[in-house]
Design a protein around this motif. Structure first.
Motif, PDB file in Angstrom:
ATOM      1  N   THR A  44       0.846  -1.192   0.000  1.00 39.09           N
ATOM      2  CA  THR A  44       0.000   0.000   0.000  1.00 39.09           C
ATOM      3  C   THR A  44       0.884   1.246   0.000  1.00 39.09           C
ATOM      4  OG1 THR A  44      -0.134  -0.001   2.398  1.00 39.09           O
ATOM      5  CG2 THR A  44      -1.880  -1.150   1.220  1.00 39.09           C
ATOM      6  N   ILE A  48      -3.339   3.458   0.261  1.00 37.32           N
ATOM      7  CA  ILE A  48      -4.021   3.133  -0.995  1.00 37.32           C
ATOM      8  C   ILE A  48      -3.498   1.780  -1.485  1.00 37.32           C
ATOM      9  CG2 ILE A  48      -4.443   3.860  -3.371  1.00 37.32           C
ATOM     10  CD1 ILE A  48      -3.818   6.735  -2.434  1.00 37.32           C
ATOM     11  N   TYR A  52      -4.830   0.245  -7.081  1.00 35.69           N
ATOM     12  CA  TYR A  52      -5.241   1.594  -7.473  1.00 35.69           C
ATOM     13  C   TYR A  52      -4.066   2.515  -7.769  1.00 35.69           C
ATOM     14  CZ  TYR A  52      -9.831   0.098  -6.001  1.00 35.69           C
ATOM     15  OH  TYR A  52     -10.997  -0.583  -5.876  1.00 35.69           O
ATOM     16  N   TRP A  53      -3.065   2.528  -6.892  1.00 35.89           N
ATOM     17  CA  TRP A  53      -1.988   3.481  -7.139  1.00 35.89           C
ATOM     18  C   TRP A  53      -1.122   3.074  -8.322  1.00 35.89           C
ATOM     19  CZ3 TRP A  53       3.103   2.142  -6.871  1.00 35.89           C
ATOM     20  CH2 TRP A  53       3.510   1.156  -5.982  1.00 35.89           C
ATOM     21  N   TYR A  54      -1.056   1.774  -8.612  1.00 36.83           N
ATOM     22  CA  TYR A  54      -0.318   1.321  -9.794  1.00 36.83           C
ATOM     23  C   TYR A  54      -0.965   1.870 -11.065  1.00 36.83           C
ATOM     24  CZ  TYR A  54       1.711  -1.916 -13.230  1.00 36.83           C
ATOM     25  OH  TYR A  54       2.352  -2.458 -14.301  1.00 36.83           O
ATOM     26  N   MET A  56      -2.915   4.542 -11.319  1.00 38.22           N
ATOM     27  CA  MET A  56      -2.753   5.995 -11.347  1.00 38.22           C
ATOM     28  C   MET A  56      -1.327   6.389 -11.744  1.00 38.22           C
ATOM     29  SD  MET A  56      -5.579   7.437 -10.860  1.00 38.22           S
ATOM     30  CE  MET A  56      -6.389   6.116 -11.714  1.00 38.22           C
ATOM     31  N   LEU A  57      -0.358   5.598 -11.321  1.00 37.50           N
ATOM     32  CA  LEU A  57       1.021   5.841 -11.725  1.00 37.50           C
ATOM     33  C   LEU A  57       1.161   5.699 -13.241  1.00 37.50           C
ATOM     34  CD1 LEU A  57       3.977   6.353 -10.901  1.00 37.50           C
ATOM     35  CD2 LEU A  57       4.215   3.870 -10.647  1.00 37.50           C
TER      36      LEU A  57
END
Length: 86
Positions: A44, A48, A52-54, A56-57
């Motif tokens: 995380t 997050i 999800y953050w992968y 968005m990256l």
């Protein structure tokens, strides 16, 4: 028998620059279609889940790669026309 009129050659259609630009545009598709590589919760980031953050990256990475591909093709077209490069 008459010979056909020669068409002006502007160089090869597939150039190393265009291949690199194509790879820049193709990489995000591969990264997002390979769901099993990022379908997990850990690690995380600021609470997050990775899933999800992968993604968005990759929005940011895709933007940078698209801009790079655009600049490469633009520079190649300018060089073909014999214009000054910026």
């Amino acid at each position: 028998m008459t010979e056909p009129a020669e068409t002006p050659r502007s160089g090869p259609i597939v150039t190393p620059t265009r291949v690199v630009a194509g790879l820049c545009l193709f990489a995000p598709f591969v990264a997002m279609l390979w769901v099993s590589s990022y379908a997990k919760v850990e690690p995380t980031l600021i609470g997050i889940p990775f899933f999800y953050w992968y993604q968005m990256l990759w929005v940011l990475i895709s933007t940078a790669l698209t801009m790079t591909a655009y600049k490469l093709v633009q520079r190649e077209q300018r060089a073909r026309k014999g214009g000054a490069s910026k």
